[in-house]
Structure formats: structure tokens, C-alpha cells
Design a protein around this motif. Structure first.
Motif, PDB file in Angstrom:
ATOM      1  N   ASN A   7       0.808  -1.225   0.000  1.00 20.41           N
ATOM      2  CA  ASN A   7       0.000   0.000   0.000  1.00 20.41           C
ATOM      3  C   ASN A   7       0.838   1.271   0.000  1.00 20.41           C
ATOM      4  O   ASN A   7       0.367   2.332  -0.412  1.00 20.41           O
ATOM      5  N   ALA A   8       2.075   1.168   0.473  1.00 19.60           N
ATOM      6  CA  ALA A   8       2.963   2.332   0.498  1.00 19.60           C
ATOM      7  C   ALA A   8       3.851   2.392  -0.740  1.00 19.60           C
ATOM      8  O   ALA A   8       4.741   3.243  -0.829  1.00 19.60           O
ATOM      9  N   GLY A   9       3.623   1.477  -1.685  1.00 25.37           N
ATOM     10  CA  GLY A   9       4.416   1.468  -2.907  1.00 25.37           C
ATOM     11  C   GLY A   9       5.784   0.845  -2.747  1.00 25.37           C
ATOM     12  O   GLY A   9       6.646   0.994  -3.619  1.00 25.37           O
ATOM     13  N   GLN A  10       5.997   0.126  -1.644  1.00 27.35           N
ATOM     14  CA  GLN A  10       7.311  -0.455  -1.376  1.00 27.35           C
ATOM     15  C   GLN A  10       7.393  -1.885  -1.903  1.00 27.35           C
ATOM     16  O   GLN A  10       6.412  -2.631  -1.879  1.00 27.35           O
ATOM     17  N   THR A  11       8.581  -2.247  -2.367  1.00 31.99           N
ATOM     18  CA  THR A  11       8.845  -3.596  -2.859  1.00 31.99           C
ATOM     19  C   THR A  11       9.675  -4.355  -1.827  1.00 31.99           C
ATOM     20  O   THR A  11      10.092  -3.791  -0.809  1.00 31.99           O
ATOM     21  N   ALA A  12       9.937  -5.614  -2.112  1.00 32.62           N
ATOM     22  CA  ALA A  12      10.725  -6.428  -1.180  1.00 32.62           C
ATOM     23  C   ALA A  12      12.114  -5.834  -0.967  1.00 32.62           C
ATOM     24  O   ALA A  12      12.602  -5.741   0.159  1.00 32.62           O
ATOM     25  N   ILE A  13      12.760  -5.400  -2.045  1.00 34.58           N
ATOM     26  CA  ILE A  13      14.129  -4.897  -1.908  1.00 34.58           C
ATOM     27  C   ILE A  13      14.161  -3.560  -1.169  1.00 34.58           C
ATOM     28  O   ILE A  13      15.086  -3.289  -0.390  1.00 34.58           O
ATOM     29  N   SER A  14      13.147  -2.728  -1.365  1.00 32.29           N
ATOM     30  CA  SER A  14      13.128  -1.454  -0.638  1.00 32.29           C
ATOM     31  C   SER A  14      12.853  -1.683   0.843  1.00 32.29           C
ATOM     32  O   SER A  14      13.402  -0.992   1.705  1.00 32.29           O
ATOM     33  N   LEU A  15      12.035  -2.670   1.154  1.00 33.16           N
ATOM     34  CA  LEU A  15      11.721  -2.956   2.551  1.00 33.16           C
ATOM     35  C   LEU A  15      12.931  -3.484   3.309  1.00 33.16           C
ATOM     36  O   LEU A  15      13.151  -3.134   4.467  1.00 33.16           O
ATOM     37  N   VAL A  16      13.723  -4.331   2.655  1.00 33.38           N
ATOM     38  CA  VAL A  16      14.887  -4.881   3.354  1.00 33.38           C
ATOM     39  C   VAL A  16      15.958  -3.809   3.552  1.00 33.38           C
ATOM     40  O   VAL A  16      16.687  -3.813   4.543  1.00 33.38           O
ATOM     41  N   ILE A  17      16.035  -2.850   2.641  1.00 33.44           N
ATOM     42  CA  ILE A  17      17.024  -1.777   2.769  1.00 33.44           C
ATOM     43  C   ILE A  17      16.572  -0.727   3.780  1.00 33.44           C
ATOM     44  O   ILE A  17      17.359  -0.251   4.606  1.00 33.44           O
TER      45      ILE A  17
ATOM     46  N   SER B 242      10.400   7.267  -5.942  1.00 31.88           N
ATOM     47  CA  SER B 242       9.777   6.561  -4.822  1.00 31.88           C
ATOM     48  C   SER B 242      10.867   6.013  -3.911  1.00 31.88           C
ATOM     49  O   SER B 242      12.060   6.151  -4.186  1.00 31.88           O
ATOM     50  N   ASP B 243      10.423   5.380  -2.796  1.00 30.95           N
ATOM     51  CA  ASP B 243      11.380   4.734  -1.898  1.00 30.95           C
ATOM     52  C   ASP B 243      12.059   3.549  -2.569  1.00 30.95           C
ATOM     53  O   ASP B 243      13.036   3.014  -2.040  1.00 30.95           O
ATOM     54  N   SER B 244      11.528   3.133  -3.711  1.00 30.74           N
ATOM     55  CA  SER B 244      12.084   1.984  -4.423  1.00 30.74           C
ATOM     56  C   SER B 244      12.946   2.401  -5.614  1.00 30.74           C
ATOM     57  O   SER B 244      13.178   1.615  -6.524  1.00 30.74           O
ATOM     58  N   SER B 245      13.427   3.639  -5.605  1.00 27.48           N
ATOM     59  CA  SER B 245      14.273   4.104  -6.702  1.00 27.48           C
ATOM     60  C   SER B 245      15.724   3.701  -6.459  1.00 27.48           C
ATOM     61  O   SER B 245      16.150   3.485  -5.319  1.00 27.48           O
ATOM     62  N   ARG B 246      16.476   3.619  -7.528  1.00 28.44           N
ATOM     63  CA  ARG B 246      17.896   3.290  -7.419  1.00 28.44           C
ATOM     64  C   ARG B 246      18.624   4.330  -6.559  1.00 28.44           C
ATOM     65  O   ARG B 246      19.444   3.998  -5.703  1.00 28.44           O
ATOM     66  N   GLU B 247      18.286   5.601  -6.781  1.00 29.12           N
ATOM     67  CA  GLU B 247      18.941   6.684  -6.045  1.00 29.12           C
ATOM     68  C   GLU B 247      18.690   6.568  -4.543  1.00 29.12           C
ATOM     69  O   GLU B 247      19.590   6.811  -3.727  1.00 29.12           O
ATOM     70  N   SER B 248      17.465   6.195  -4.180  1.00 29.85           N
ATOM     71  CA  SER B 248      17.121   6.033  -2.768  1.00 29.85           C
ATOM     72  C   SER B 248      17.927   4.913  -2.131  1.00 29.85           C
ATOM     73  O   SER B 248      18.432   5.042  -1.014  1.00 29.85           O
ATOM     74  N   PHE B 249      18.076   3.803  -2.856  1.00 27.71           N
ATOM     75  CA  PHE B 249      18.834   2.665  -2.337  1.00 27.71           C
ATOM     76  C   PHE B 249      20.312   3.023  -2.164  1.00 27.71           C
ATOM     77  O   PHE B 249      20.937   2.681  -1.158  1.00 27.71           O
ATOM     78  N   VAL B 250      20.871   3.703  -3.164  1.00 33.89           N
ATOM     79  CA  VAL B 250      22.287   4.073  -3.111  1.00 33.89           C
ATOM     80  C   VAL B 250      22.543   5.013  -1.944  1.00 33.89           C
ATOM     81  O   VAL B 250      23.517   4.857  -1.191  1.00 33.89           O
ATOM     82  N   CYS B 251      21.651   5.979  -1.769  1.00 30.10           N
ATOM     83  CA  CYS B 251      21.795   6.947  -0.677  1.00 30.10           C
ATOM     84  C   CYS B 251      21.755   6.245   0.678  1.00 30.10           C
ATOM     85  O   CYS B 251      22.577   6.524   1.559  1.00 30.10           O
ATOM     86  N   ARG B 252      20.818   5.320   0.842  1.00 30.38           N
ATOM     87  CA  ARG B 252      20.696   4.612   2.117  1.00 30.38           C
ATOM     88  C   ARG B 252      21.933   3.749   2.379  1.00 30.38           C
ATOM     89  O   ARG B 252      22.445   3.699   3.506  1.00 30.38           O
ATOM     90  N   ALA B 253      22.425   3.083   1.340  1.00 31.44           N
ATOM     91  CA  ALA B 253      23.612   2.239   1.501  1.00 31.44           C
ATOM     92  C   ALA B 253      24.825   3.072   1.902  1.00 31.44           C
ATOM     93  O   ALA B 253      25.606   2.673   2.772  1.00 31.44           O
ATOM     94  N   ARG B 254      24.978   4.242   1.299  1.00 31.36           N
ATOM     95  CA  ARG B 254      26.126   5.094   1.647  1.00 31.36           C
ATOM     96  C   ARG B 254      25.975   5.654   3.060  1.00 31.36           C
ATOM     97  O   ARG B 254      26.969   5.775   3.792  1.00 31.36           O
ATOM     98  N   ASN B 255      24.753   5.983   3.445  1.00 34.70           N
ATOM     99  CA  ASN B 255      24.527   6.467   4.813  1.00 34.70           C
ATOM    100  C   ASN B 255      24.871   5.398   5.844  1.00 34.70           C
ATOM    101  O   ASN B 255      25.272   5.712   6.969  1.00 34.70           O
ATOM    102  N   ASP B 256      24.698   4.130   5.444  1.00 32.12           N
ATOM    103  CA  ASP B 256      25.029   3.013   6.331  1.00 32.12           C
ATOM    104  C   ASP B 256      26.481   2.567   6.163  1.00 32.12           C
ATOM    105  O   ASP B 256      26.869   1.512   6.675  1.00 32.12           O
ATOM    106  N   CYS B 257      27.260   3.367   5.421  1.00 34.82           N
ATOM    107  CA  CYS B 257      28.684   3.077   5.183  1.00 34.82           C
ATOM    108  C   CYS B 257      28.904   1.760   4.442  1.00 34.82           C
ATOM    109  O   CYS B 257      29.955   1.128   4.580  1.00 34.82           O
TER     110      CYS B 257
END
Length: 296
Positions: A79-89, A118-133
């Protein structure tokens, strides 16, 4: 957004999150004519997260693989537009970085998509990964074929590898190349240029390797070619009897499970998959009860 019709019972959400493979598969197999593998919760409080999304949040790699083999929709959006990969990240704050990394790589191999704005964009994933070092993971996500399963093409120095499949474990920004691992029993590592790689996502019929749950444990089957894997899966789908498995062969299959994380660029046994060493080191249960004294 189309709502999935079948709903899971309340207990199954927790069982899936905890990686209770036996309970999940038992429920799915009660009626294979129903789309149970893509079931959603009974209540909307859990945002209509599907089974594979719950397993991903719980970082249950073995269960995620089993659900994908059964046809789970890897790109289903709740319902929030999130996929499996966005949820795990984004929504697995209590999982270790290693466990999250493992499941993210697994979902990439199976073709998880990115959705822009969206939260499931490539840019969002990359940003989160870098924030988590997690800069290596960020580089992987940022690259076109990073983490993906690919078919080798036009490799003139080694033409015998053309048509073979591999997994892009690491992107090398300096040379714009990928460090890949062949999907064969040898698990040979290579450095390839992008033009020698063509994306070929895993599917239930072409899954590269096969995870089987039997006698309360998961066993990984590796193959020398995609064709061998497809033939194995096809035989299972036709209900043909499996070849006899000796204890020695089963031990080899379990030992091969330890290679799953190597394929994903990690170390140690994958979540929910036990290796032969762990089986050997398992303490034996002592028989309870006191000995009865014989009457004189």
C-alpha cells in the motif's frame, strides 16, 4: 494498484518473519491451485505486505529463495508502494548489515526492479547504503549490472564461456568492469567488461541453482549449466521421482550450500541453510529417564 486476493492467516506473518520454512511451505502446499505464495495479511494494518516482503524484512534468505522458486512476485508493491528490496534496505533496522546485504544481493539476482520517484528508486537505495557506510553495496546498486545474473556473450578470449551464466558480485569503478562468479560447480571468478554481459534474471524455471527443503533442512543443488538446472526443475514440476540421494551425496549438497554467500559476495553459511559441518557438530540428545533397578 491491484490488491492480491488471497490472504494469509495471522500466525503466518510471524512465522514468515522468523523464517519458519516448514510452517510456511505447509500452508502454501495445502492448495497449490490458489495463489498462496503471493498472499497478503488479513488486516490492512500490515500495509498489505506479501509473504516475500515479510521474509525479506526478516532477512530470511533461504525462505526468500524458496518463495521465488514457487513464483512469488518479486516486484509486488504494498500500500505504500514499497517492494521487497526497498523494505529490506529501509525497514530492517534490527538486522545486521551482512544479513541485509545478503538478501539485497539475492533479490538483485532474481531481477528486483527499481521504481523512480519513490522509496524503491535506485537513487534512494544508493543513498541509504552510503549512509550506512556500505559503499561496496552502493557501488553495486549504482552500476547497471551490479549484483545481477548475466549471460556471457561475445567473449572471444574464452569462447567456451559464451552462453554460460554468472553473477556480477562486484563493480570495479576504476576500470568499469565487473568481478563475476560463474554459475557452475567450479564457481570460477572472472573480470568481465559490460559488453560481454547480458542480463538474464533468475526465474522459477531458470534459477541457476535449486534450494530444496527436506527433512527439516534446506539443501542446495548446484549444476554445471543452466540447461542442467532447467532439466532438474522441469522434472520436479512433472512430478517425476528424484534420483536416489545417498548420505554422501546429501552431505556434498549441504556443503555446497556454504558457497551461496560466496556467490553473493559474503562469508559464512546463508540464513536458514545448514552445512555439513554444522550437522556434524550438532550435539546428540541424551535419552532421558532413570534406569530401573532390578528387584532381587
Amino acid at each position: 494498484m491491484t490488491r492480491l486476493r488471497f490472504v494469509m492467516p495471522g500466525y503466518l506473518h510471524e512465522a514468515t518473519f522468523k523464517g519458519d520454512i516448514k510452517s510456511v511451505l505447509r500452508w502454501i502446499n495445502l492448495d497449490r491451485t490458489e495463489d498462496r505464495v503471493n498472499a497478503i495479511p488479513e488486516t490492512s494494518e500490515k500495509m498489505d505486505t506479501s509473504l516475500i516482503q515479510v521474509a525479506a524484512i526478516g532477512c530470511q534468505a533461504a525462505l526468500v529463495t524458496l518463495l521465488l522458486q514457487l513464483g512469488a512476485d518479486i516486484d509486488y508493491r504494498n500500500n505504500a508502494g514499497q517492494t521487497a528490496i526497498s523494505l529490506v534496505i529501509i525497514r530492517s533496522p534490527f538486522a545486521s548489515a551482512e544479513d541485509r546485504n545478503e538478501v539485497v544481493r539475492l533479490l538483485l539476482i532474481w531481477g528486483a526492479s527499481f521504481f523512480s520517484n519513490s522509496d524503491s528508486s535506485r537513487e534512494s537505495f544508493v543513498c541509504r547504503a552510503r549512509n550506512d557506510c556500505q559503499h561496496e553495496l552502493a557501488d553495486l546498486l549504482e552500476s547497471e549490472l551490479g549484483g545481477r545474473r548475466c549471460e556471457i556473450v561475445n567473449l572471444s578470449p574464452r569462447p567456451e564461456l559464451n552462453g554460460k551464466t554468472c553473477v556480477a558480485d562486484e563493480y570495479l569503478p576504476g576500470s568499469n568492469q565487473y568481478r563475476v562468479t560463474l554459475e557452475t560447480k567450479s564457481k570460477e571468478a572472472l573480470i568481465l567488461d559490460p559488453e560481454n554481459m547480458r542480463r538474464r534474471d533468475r526465474t522459477p524455471q531458470d534459477c541457476g541453482c535449486y534450494i530444496e527443503f527436506r527433512n527439516g533442512r534446506t539443501i542446495r543443488h548446484n549444476f554445471d549449466s543452466s540447461e542442467d538446472c532447467q532439466a532438474f526443475v522441469s522434472a520436479l514440476n512433472r512430478g517425476e521421482a528424484r534420483p536416489a540421494v545417498t548420505e554422501e551425496a546429501e552431505a556434498r549438497a549441504e556443503q555446497a550450500a556454504a558457497e551461496l554467500l560466496a556467490e553473493l559476495g559474503l562469508d559464512g553459511p546463508p540464513s536458514g541453510v545448514r552445512t555439513g559441518d554444522e550437522q556434524a557438530g550438532k550435539p546428540k540428545k541424551k535419552k532421558g529417564g532413570k534406569k530401573k533397578k532390578k528387584k532381587k
